[in-house]
Structures are given as structure tokens and as C-alpha cells.
Design an enzyme around this catalytic site. Structure first.
Site, PDB file in Angstrom:
ATOM      1  N   SER A 112     -34.761 -28.593  10.490  1.00 36.77           N
ATOM      2  CA  SER A 112     -34.643 -27.996   9.158  1.00 36.77           C
ATOM      3  C   SER A 112     -33.000 -28.159   8.730  1.00 36.77           C
ATOM      4  O   SER A 112     -32.609 -28.058   7.885  1.00 36.77           O
ATOM      5  CB  SER A 112     -34.870 -26.174   9.577  1.00 36.77           C
ATOM      6  OG  SER A 112     -33.448 -24.900   8.696  1.00 36.77           O
ATOM      7  N   ASP A 167     -37.793 -26.861   2.451  1.00 34.23           N
ATOM      8  CA  ASP A 167     -36.934 -25.988   3.829  1.00 34.23           C
ATOM      9  C   ASP A 167     -37.248 -24.739   3.326  1.00 34.23           C
ATOM     10  O   ASP A 167     -36.829 -23.701   4.004  1.00 34.23           O
ATOM     11  CB  ASP A 167     -36.344 -26.725   4.221  1.00 34.23           C
ATOM     12  CG  ASP A 167     -35.133 -25.860   5.127  1.00 34.23           C
ATOM     13  OD1 ASP A 167     -36.038 -25.554   6.535  1.00 34.23           O
ATOM     14  OD2 ASP A 167     -33.558 -25.403   5.189  1.00 34.23           O
ATOM     15  N   LYS A 210     -32.270 -31.270   5.524  1.00 32.34           N
ATOM     16  CA  LYS A 210     -30.742 -30.971   5.094  1.00 32.34           C
ATOM     17  C   LYS A 210     -29.093 -31.741   5.038  1.00 32.34           C
ATOM     18  O   LYS A 210     -28.735 -32.354   4.074  1.00 32.34           O
ATOM     19  CB  LYS A 210     -29.935 -29.640   5.046  1.00 32.34           C
ATOM     20  CG  LYS A 210     -31.828 -28.376   4.539  1.00 32.34           C
ATOM     21  CD  LYS A 210     -30.911 -26.680   4.664  1.00 32.34           C
ATOM     22  CE  LYS A 210     -31.480 -26.897   5.805  1.00 32.34           C
ATOM     23  NZ  LYS A 210     -30.962 -25.296   6.334  1.00 32.34           N
ATOM     24  N   ARG A 261     -41.142 -18.708   8.481  1.00 30.24           N
ATOM     25  CA  ARG A 261     -40.467 -18.609   9.977  1.00 30.24           C
ATOM     26  C   ARG A 261     -39.890 -17.810   9.843  1.00 30.24           C
ATOM     27  O   ARG A 261     -40.245 -16.260  10.932  1.00 30.24           O
ATOM     28  CB  ARG A 261     -39.488 -19.410  10.170  1.00 30.24           C
ATOM     29  CG  ARG A 261     -40.090 -20.914  10.212  1.00 30.24           C
ATOM     30  CD  ARG A 261     -39.218 -22.303   9.812  1.00 30.24           C
ATOM     31  NE  ARG A 261     -38.583 -21.923  11.050  1.00 30.24           N
ATOM     32  CZ  ARG A 261     -36.563 -22.251  11.016  1.00 30.24           C
ATOM     33  NH1 ARG A 261     -37.425 -23.363  10.628  1.00 30.24           N
ATOM     34  NH2 ARG A 261     -36.059 -21.975  12.328  1.00 30.24           N
ATOM     35  N   HIS A 267     -22.127 -29.996  11.166  1.00 32.60           N
ATOM     36  CA  HIS A 267     -22.780 -28.858  10.715  1.00 32.60           C
ATOM     37  C   HIS A 267     -22.234 -27.752  11.732  1.00 32.60           C
ATOM     38  O   HIS A 267     -21.631 -28.275  13.251  1.00 32.60           O
ATOM     39  CB  HIS A 267     -23.857 -28.893  10.786  1.00 32.60           C
ATOM     40  CG  HIS A 267     -25.267 -27.738  11.052  1.00 32.60           C
ATOM     41  ND1 HIS A 267     -24.991 -27.177   9.699  1.00 32.60           N
ATOM     42  CD2 HIS A 267     -25.862 -27.196  11.708  1.00 32.60           C
ATOM     43  CE1 HIS A 267     -26.320 -26.274   9.824  1.00 32.60           C
ATOM     44  NE2 HIS A 267     -26.365 -25.309  11.487  1.00 32.60           N
TER      45      HIS A 267
HETATM   46  N1  URA Z   1     -30.043 -22.756   9.861  1.00 33.20           N
HETATM   47  C1  URA Z   1     -30.807 -23.379   9.151  1.00 33.20           C
HETATM   48  O1  URA Z   1     -30.612 -24.006   8.433  1.00 33.20           O
HETATM   49  N2  URA Z   1     -32.015 -23.486   9.443  1.00 33.20           N
HETATM   50  C2  URA Z   1     -32.604 -23.197  11.157  1.00 33.20           C
HETATM   51  O2  URA Z   1     -33.927 -23.065  11.320  1.00 33.20           O
HETATM   52  C3  URA Z   1     -31.586 -22.032  11.488  1.00 33.20           C
HETATM   53  C4  URA Z   1     -30.534 -22.115  11.348  1.00 33.20           C
END
Ligand code: URA
Length: 426
Positions: free
Chosen positions: A169, A147, A173, A154, A68
């Protein structure tokens, strides 16, 4: 707050039993006061388990990996790293996102390939990864539904910028992919999500701790994002540069980042005896054609036209870069010198204004639009030579050109550019 409350809270987020008001006040509390490491792990775990997760048979489960990146300008590492890892025998169910604001997104880049589909259900992702070792797709509705609601709230309540909330978050994932190992590229600098290195390091440490707390062998690379990564910015142009890198002809800074992240994953999974050996294994796949073959297999499997990979001209045509309506404008330097700095943020804003990036979620982008750097940091450039070429559909606006004034900085003395990678965590 204790972990069991977090579990109930996430359940309430998904089944709707917690109201927007109560969720907002909890998000604001976490945003202002933070939560402990243990609570962050519990939150991440509960979010992962809020929907479907990918599962793997015991023969390959130890080999399932992903990466990521917190996002940057010209960051096309995923397009190269995923097939390179598959060429080394790892299994990569890579779930990525779209570009928003000044940063690009892997899905938008992949969709520059004619026919390439990024929409797959979990069972299709699993089948493709089992068969060819790699799939690159978008988030499905069923993975981590918690999320989606939390992130949307958010976004409108000013609580995006919180280390535990970002951690849970992102890591939930990735963990839903059923990973054995994960590498994170956490960027800092003027064109990064976190501009300050100390803050990026805090986020990296938090994500490593949460992912490890859930049994995923995780490392993070802290890398600078002041200058664009590689030379290409813009969707089709970045695919072109990715294919060049898969053919062993990529820019050194891009190849270095790909090899280091791949080396960390090969080390974490035990396929390499250490990270340096792993980095060499990745390097070999870029130079012996095996990573390109995995990329070709993925393009075929996801409905793309892999014949565009046959030669340079079919690639340029296939990516929509040979188009009479596409114009090229080069900007030149007024003095000679050594390139000391190139401002990734102003270039990204210029590309976004020319149509390469989105201002809002639903915006339509022009995949062929973008920019190529004619020089990189450390290169020599002579007065009157071009430093950047813009590829655009309409006339380039005056504000776009003005925004690029001062974006390249030259010095009189030759110097050795440093690595983008400042630290490896974990
Ligand atoms: N990317 C995400 O998937 N979540 C976040 O909170 C910030 C960046």
C-alpha cells in the site's frame, strides 16, 4: 500464490471483476499466512501500475526523491525536508495524507497557510516540480486506484495490520511518483503505528526490499516515537515550528531527523559523497535561508499567501494564532527536576479532544488548536513552572486535563538524552 496471479488479481480489483467476497478471502489469507518477498514485490508493482504514474525527463529522473513517515506526534519533518531537498537540487513530488486518530497529517498542516491548495493533477505536479523542484499535494484519484479499494476493504475486514499489505500500500503510492530514491521513517514506540521496535524493523525491511525490488534506491530510519517530535503539536503550531526550523531555529531533535533523512537521499542520488556530507548539506540549507526560499516558492506556486513568511507577527496572524477566541492554558510541574519522559500519546489525545485531530474521516478540525511543550527531554524544570501550554477554543474539559496527569516524568539526576534514531536500514 505466484506473481502472475497477483497481477490478475490487482487488475480485477480495479476493473471490478473480483468480488468483495473473493478479495476479502484473499486479504485474510495474506493477513494470516503472509506472502513471500518476491510476491510482495509483484503485488507492489501491480498496484503501482494500476493507475497513472508520474514521469520525468531524463535530465532530472535520477534526482526525483521522496520520503514517507509511518506517522507520529509533532512529526512535521516533511514540511522542512521537502524544500531543503529542493534547495540541494533534488526534485520532490511529495504526495501526502491527512491526519486521522492521534497522528497528524501533512496536508492538514499545509492548509493552515491561507490559500494553500493541496489538490493538483499529475501534469500540474510534474510542471511545478520541473520548475521549482518541489510540490506537496494530496493523492489524486488516478494514482494507484487499486489501493483505494483494497485499503477500504482492509479497514472493514480487520486486515490492515499485515506487513506485506502495508508494504504494498505505502510503497506502490510512492513508486507511482516515478522516484529514483526514497527514505522511510519507520517509527516505533507508544505513539507510533507499530509500538514494538522489532515489528517496526520487520516492516522497514519489507518496505526497503519491495522498493528496491522495483528499482527505487531506498533506505529506512527506525526512530522512536515515545515523546513528541519538536515542541509543537497541532496544525498551525507545527507550521510555525517548521518555519522556525527552515530559519535555522528549530528544536535539535527535529533538525537531526530532517538532516539524517535528507543526507540519506542525497547519498542515494549521488549528490553527496556519503550520508554525513548529505546531512551537512541539508543543515546548511536550513541556516543559509535557501530551504526557506524553496518553501516560499512552493507556497506561491500552490496559491498560498507567502507574505505571511515575511516576519513573526505576520506568520502568527496568517496561521490564525492571533485570535481573541483562542485561549492558552499552561500546566505546571509540582516539583523540580530533569525531564526524563513526556508522553506523546496522551498529549496527542488531548489535542484531538480539543479539536486539532479527527476521530472519523469526515471530521472538521480546528487548525489553530494544539499544544506547545515548554520543555523537552533532558531539560531542567523548576517547581511551579509550566511544562506544556494548551491552545484551545472552548473550555478544556476535565477529562483532557486528567489525561495529561503523569504525562511528564522528572528525575533528580541530570542525564544526556539519546538520539531518536535507533538504526538506519539499507
Ligand atoms: N498507510 C497506508 O497508506 N497504507 C497502509 O496500509 C498503512 C498506512
Amino acid at each position: 500464490m505466484i506473481p502472475v496471479d497477483i497481477h490478475n488479481l490487482v487488475e480485477g480489483v480495479v476493473d471490478g471483476s473480483i468480488s468483495d467476497e473473493d478479495l476479502t478471502s484473499w486479504l485474510k489469507k495474506v493477513h494470516s499466512e503472509g506472502i513471500s518477498e518476491v510476491e510482495t514485490i509483484a503485488l507492489t508493482e501491480a498496484m503501482r501500475d494500476s493507475g497513472e504514474t508520474l514521469s520525468w525527463n531524463s535530465e532530472i529522473s535520477e534526482l526525483v526523491v521522496d520520503k514517507h513517515s509511518t506517522g507520529g506526534v509533532g512529526d512535521k519533518v516533511s514540511l522542512i525536508l521537502a524544500p531543503a531537498l529542493a534547495a540541494c537540487g533534488l526534485k520532490v513530488p511529495m504526495i501526502s495524507g491527512r491526519g486521522l486518530g492521534h497522528t497528524g497529517g501533512t496536508l492538514d498542516k499545509l492548509e493552515s497557510i491561507p490559500g494553500f491548495s493541496v489538490e493538483m493533477e499529475s501534469d500540474q505536479i510534474q510542471a511545478q516540480v520541473n520548475k521549482i523542484g518541489v510540490a506537496m499535494v494530496g493523492q489524486t484519484d488516478k494514482l494507484v486506484p487499486a489501493d483505494r479499494r483494497m485499503y477500504a476493504l482492509r479497514d472493514v475486514t480487520g486486515t490492515i495490520d499485515s506487513v506485506p499489505l502495508i508494504t504494498s500500500s505505502i510503497v506502490s503510492k510512492k513508486a507511482a511518483e516515478g522516484l529514483s530514491a526514497l527514505v522511510l521513517d519507520v517509527k516505533f514506540g507508544r505513539a507510533a503505528f507499530m509500538t514494538e521496535e522489532v515489528k517496526a524493523k520487520k516492516l522497514a525491511e519489507s518496505m526497503v526490499s519491495a522498493a528496491r525490488g522495483m528499482g527505487v534506491a531506498t533506505t529506512a530510519v527506525l526512530s522512536s516515537m515515545d515523546t513528541p517530535l519538536g515542541c509543537a503539536i497541532g496544525n498551525s503550531l507545527e507550521v510555525l515550528e517548521s518555519v522556525e526550523t527552515l530559519c535555522g531555529n528549530g528544536p535539535a531533535d527535529l533538525e537531526e531527523l530532517v538532516c539524517i533523512q535528507g543526507g540519506l537521499l542525497l547519498d542515494s542520488t549521488g549528490l553527496a559523497e556519503d550520508r554525513d556530507t548529505g546531512a551537512l548539506m541539508i543543515h546548511d540549507t536550513l541556516h543559509d535561508g535557501s530551504a526557506l526560499e524553496c518553501f516560499r516558492a512552493m507556497v506561491d506556486a500552490q496559491g498560498g499567501d507567502s507574505s505571511i513568511l515575511n516576519n513573526d507577527s505576520s506568520l502568527m496572524v496568517g496561521l490564525g494564532l492571533i485570535d481573541t477566541e483562542l485561549n492558552a492554558t499552561s500546566l505546571c510541574v509540582a516539583e523540580s527536576g530533569w525531564v526524563f519522559d513526556i508522553d506523546a500519546l496522551s498529549i496527542a489525545h488531548a489535542c484531538q479532544r480539543m479539536g486539532a485531530g479527527r476521530f472519523e474521516l469526515g471530521d472538521v478540525i480546528d487548525r489553530a488548536v494544539g499544544a506547545i511543550l515548554e520543555v523537552q527531554v533532558g531539560d531542567r524544570i523548576e517547581s511551579g513552572d509550566p511544562w506544556i501550554t494548551l491552545y484551545h477554543r472552548d473550555e478544556v474539559g476535565r477529562s483532557t486535563i486528567e489525561g495529561l496527569i503523569g504525562s511528564i516524568v522528572l528525575v533528580d539526576e541530570e542525564f544526556e538524552p539519546g538520539s531518536r534514531i535507533h538504526e538506519v536500514i539499507g
